[in-house]
Design a protein around this motif. Structure first.
Motif, PDB file in Angstrom:
ATOM      1  N   UNK A  98       0.350  -1.400  -0.311  1.00 31.54           N
ATOM      2  CA  UNK A  98       0.251   0.465   0.287  1.00 31.54           C
ATOM      3  C   UNK A  98       0.649   0.953  -0.126  1.00 31.54           C
ATOM      4  N   UNK A  99       2.199   1.235   0.514  1.00 35.00           N
ATOM      5  CA  UNK A  99       2.793   2.766   1.133  1.00 35.00           C
ATOM      6  C   UNK A  99       3.866   2.579  -0.784  1.00 35.00           C
ATOM      7  N   UNK A 100       4.045   1.698  -0.570  1.00 31.60           N
ATOM      8  CA  UNK A 100       4.390   1.867  -2.074  1.00 31.60           C
ATOM      9  C   UNK A 100       3.362   2.106  -3.772  1.00 31.60           C
ATOM     10  N   UNK A 101       2.384   1.333  -3.908  1.00 31.79           N
ATOM     11  CA  UNK A 101       1.535   2.078  -4.185  1.00 31.79           C
ATOM     12  C   UNK A 101       0.735   3.537  -4.235  1.00 31.79           C
ATOM     13  N   UNK A 102       1.427   4.121  -2.707  1.00 29.21           N
ATOM     14  CA  UNK A 102       0.999   5.126  -2.637  1.00 29.21           C
ATOM     15  C   UNK A 102       2.136   6.134  -3.264  1.00 29.21           C
ATOM     16  N   UNK A 103       2.900   5.772  -2.694  1.00 27.70           N
ATOM     17  CA  UNK A 103       4.157   6.206  -3.392  1.00 27.70           C
ATOM     18  C   UNK A 103       3.924   6.787  -4.952  1.00 27.70           C
ATOM     19  N   UNK A 104       3.743   5.443  -6.056  1.00 30.74           N
ATOM     20  CA  UNK A 104       3.093   5.570  -7.309  1.00 30.74           C
ATOM     21  C   UNK A 104       2.811   6.925  -7.313  1.00 30.74           C
ATOM     22  N   UNK A 105       1.138   6.746  -6.879  1.00 35.15           N
ATOM     23  CA  UNK A 105       0.226   7.798  -7.202  1.00 35.15           C
ATOM     24  C   UNK A 105       1.135   9.041  -6.649  1.00 35.15           C
ATOM     25  N   UNK A 106       1.522   8.842  -5.793  1.00 32.55           N
ATOM     26  CA  UNK A 106       2.414  10.583  -5.388  1.00 32.55           C
ATOM     27  C   UNK A 106       2.822  11.683  -6.597  1.00 32.55           C
ATOM     28  N   UNK A 107       3.641  10.817  -7.400  1.00 34.37           N
ATOM     29  CA  UNK A 107       4.666  10.899  -8.312  1.00 34.37           C
ATOM     30  C   UNK A 107       3.872  11.864  -9.428  1.00 34.37           C
ATOM     31  N   UNK A 108       2.337  11.166  -9.752  1.00 35.80           N
ATOM     32  CA  UNK A 108       1.749  11.939 -10.612  1.00 35.80           C
ATOM     33  C   UNK A 108       0.851  12.892 -10.349  1.00 35.80           C
ATOM     34  N   UNK A 109       1.020  14.201  -9.464  1.00 32.38           N
ATOM     35  CA  UNK A 109       0.832  14.865  -9.626  1.00 32.38           C
ATOM     36  C   UNK A 109       1.099  16.077  -8.812  1.00 32.38           C
ATOM     37  N   UNK A 141       3.925  17.093   4.294  1.00 31.93           N
ATOM     38  CA  UNK A 141       4.409  16.091   5.637  1.00 31.93           C
ATOM     39  C   UNK A 141       2.930  14.877   5.541  1.00 31.93           C
ATOM     40  N   UNK A 142       1.874  15.368   5.495  1.00 28.85           N
ATOM     41  CA  UNK A 142       0.781  13.823   5.189  1.00 28.85           C
ATOM     42  C   UNK A 142       1.360  13.129   4.033  1.00 28.85           C
ATOM     43  N   UNK A 143       1.361  13.517   2.925  1.00 20.86           N
ATOM     44  CA  UNK A 143       1.688  12.813   1.480  1.00 20.86           C
ATOM     45  C   UNK A 143       2.647  12.112   2.424  1.00 20.86           C
ATOM     46  N   UNK A 144       3.481  12.107   2.744  1.00 19.80           N
ATOM     47  CA  UNK A 144       4.871  10.959   3.376  1.00 19.80           C
ATOM     48  C   UNK A 144       4.769  10.498   4.075  1.00 19.80           C
TER      49      UNK A 144
END
Length: 595
Positions: A98-109, A141-144
């Motif tokens: 889940x953490x890796x999935x969120x990391x991949x999403x964060x790179x798109x924004x 920080x919340x995204x992190x």
């Protein structure tokens, strides 16, 4: 009542009778058998309890009702695509994904608020409260946090622990006849957590600027993280309040506040002073211990508001402990004038009975008030004591020290049980449901008391307070701080807060830690005391963790999600790890408790 069996292929029903697992094959159609098997076999340690539930419903109602119950249990244990009865290793792997999935999403924004909203929706889908943009936190920080595997591990583990315990309680696994206060699963999990945490503390060596070395276990054992010290401190403070009450000619009352019947899963049947069986409570409305705790907190908030309007300021302690089925109730030891205590009792009774006052037994059970007598007990020849009355509750809920349950009435759920085991079950219950066990009401700041004990010799009024604190004289300390009912803002000394600091040993420079590893503003920690506008520093040492041969394996257990040592220490009210620089191979920490 317990649905565990000693042999494979067997289970115990809710009436204590032994059955073969194949007993369930007599119910339903040919399609029911694989349906039952698919769900029950996924339930692990709860499988026999689920079999007992199925047998009970199939006999008392129908196989269709039993099948529907299985579907309810499956839905409760399924959060999106996560099965909550998964193993620890599988849960860790899931959290990391889940953490890796969120990391991949964060790179798109490119726009942080849009990224934050997207990641929050993912957390919401797993019924996890996302971090909020408040109190120094930013969108970044919340995204992190949402992209951090440790954050996901901690949140999912907490969700798993609470859900499993609530379900075990619902399946009659938590009661006086089987396992009081918490289920065997939760007790086993908590025992593993404690062992892993202890291993980490024992294998972690910290060194200060003087090259003094200690293990974290040595420091923890000297703080209120140590159950014995926590017990001594609570009793010293209670005794201090009692001495003040005698000096002021105040009375004491022991008050017990309980919840309405709908919060209680199980009911004890008692005849001739003996508990003969435990049965489900027909008025139960599927409310968790956490729901009951919120109810009691709301009742207490209304009581406090009323007391404030009447300028009545009792002082003492509040203790939260579980009934045999895990439902919390609160005990209060309160001191005040006789007239004020009479009003306190009326106010307690009014608000305790606002909810379902006509319920059977409400007036008898919802509130119990016992006046602590004064003078000498003619039976024992000893003086009546509020502290003596409270001591068994403090010891029972901390470590069981000095508690003998052998002579207790058979109607008590702890009768004949080992006091240490009872204390461990209560601690597991409190941790799982996030229930604060002890709370001081009124009086002086215990933070100031603890900080004073760290200081060397001072002058004037500060030295008088320091001596009182160092000698465990809570009465003298409270009097010197303005008395038991003075407001915190009017007390002569208050805690001083400041940013954490790291020491560069090569340059001798102190560097303030202004941000957490996630990027939000770091919380200030206690650094000393505010005295007459001046700050007296009580935290004078700077510490860093030193690697040892066994540290890495202990760290692996911690990182694997068995326990979060920082959360463990903070929960026990001894926050001596304040910050960790993950980029430094020698991780710097601030040891708040012993500096």
């Amino acid at each position: 009542m317990v649905a565990y069996a000693t042999k494979a292929g067997q289970f115990v029903d809710f009436d204590g009778r032994l059955h073969l697992n194949t007993t369930l094959e007599q119910f339903g159609t040919n399609e029911c058998s694989p349906f039952r098997k698919r769900i029950i076999e996924r339930c692990g340690m709860l499988a026999n309890a689920v079999r007992a539930e199925y047998l009970h419903l199939a006999k008392s109602k129908s196989h269709a009702s039993a099948n529907l119950r299985l579907l309810e249990l499956e839905a409760y244990l399924t959060v999106s695509d996560l099965w909550l009865l998964t193993s620890l290793s599988e849960l860790i792997a899931f959290a990391d994904d889940k953490a890796e999935f969120c990391q991949s999403i964060s790179k798109k924004y490119d726009i942080e608020i849009e990224c934050y909203d997207e990641l929050c929706s993912i957390a919401d889908s797993y019924q996890i409260d996302p971090p909020f943009v408040e109190k120094g936190a930013t969108y970044k920080s919340c995204i992190n946090r949402l992209c951090c595997s440790r954050w996901w591990r901690r949140k999912l583990k907490n969700l798993q622990n609470e859900r499993i315990e609530i379900l075990a309680r619902d399946l009659r696994q938590v009661n006086a006849k089987s396992s009081p206060y918490c289920s065997p699963i939760t007790l086993a999990t908590r025992t593993s957590q404690r062992q892993a945490s202890r291993s980490y503390l024992e294998n972690t060596i910290v060194v200060n600027e003087k090259n003094d070395e200690f293990t974290l276990a040595q420091l923890s054992d000297k703080s209120v993280s140590n159950p014995a010290i926590r017990r001594f401190e609570l009793l010293a403070r209670c005794k201090g309040f009692e001495l003040i009450a005698k000096a002021y000619k105040h009375n004491a009352a022991f008050i017990t506040l309980t919840t309405p019947s709908r919060f209680h899963k199980m009911t004890k049947i008692i005849r001739n002073g003996r508990m003969i069986k435990v049965i489900p409570n027909k008025k139960y409305e599927n409310l968790s211990p956490r729901d009951a705790q919120k109810y009691l907190s709301n009742v207490w908030a209304r009581i406090q508001a009323k007391l404030s309007r009447l300028s009545i300021k009792p002082y003492g302690f509040r203790i939260a402990e579980p009934h045999h089925d895990g439902t919390p109730h609160w005990h209060f030891m309160l001191f005040a004038t006789k007239e004020n205590l009479e009003q306190v009792e009326e106010i307690f009774r009014h608000y305790a009975l606002q909810d379902s006052p006509d319920e059977n037994g409400a007036k008898k059970r919802r509130l119990k008030v016992e006046e602590i007598k004064s003078g000498t007990n003619p039976t024992t020849g000893k003086e009546y004591s509020a502290t003596g009355y409270l001591i068994k509750y403090v010891c029972k809920n901390i470590d069981g020290h000095g508690v003998n349950n052998c002579n207790e009435s058979d109607s008590k759920d702890w009768s004949g049980r080992n006091a240490t085991d009872i204390a461990m079950s209560i601690e597991a219950w409190a941790r799982t449901h996030r229930i604060r066990q002890f709370q001081q009401i009124g009086g002086a700041s215990v933070t100031v008391w603890r900080e004073l004990r760290r200081l060397s010799e001072q002058e004037g009024e500060l030295e008088k307070l320091r001596i009182a604190a160092r000698s465990n004289d809570w009465a003298a300390f409270t009097e010197a701080m303005g008395g038991p009912i003075v407001s915190r803002t009017d007390q002569s000394i208050r805690p001083a807060y400041g940013a954490s600091e790291n020491l560069d040993k090569e340059t001798g420079e102190l560097k303030k830690k202004l941000f957490t590893k996630y990027g939000d503003t770091a919380s200030e920690r206690v650094i000393g005391l505010l005295v007459g506008g001046m700050t007296v520093i009580s935290r004078i040492h700077y510490w860093e963790v030193k690697d040892t041969p066994n540290l890495k394996s202990a760290q692996q257990k911690i990182m694997s999600g068995i326990v979060e040592v920082i959360d463990e220490i903070k929960f026990q009210n001894s926050p001596f790890i304040n910050s960790i620089d993950q980029s430094d191979p020698r991780k710097r920490v601030a040891l708040d408790s012993y500096q």
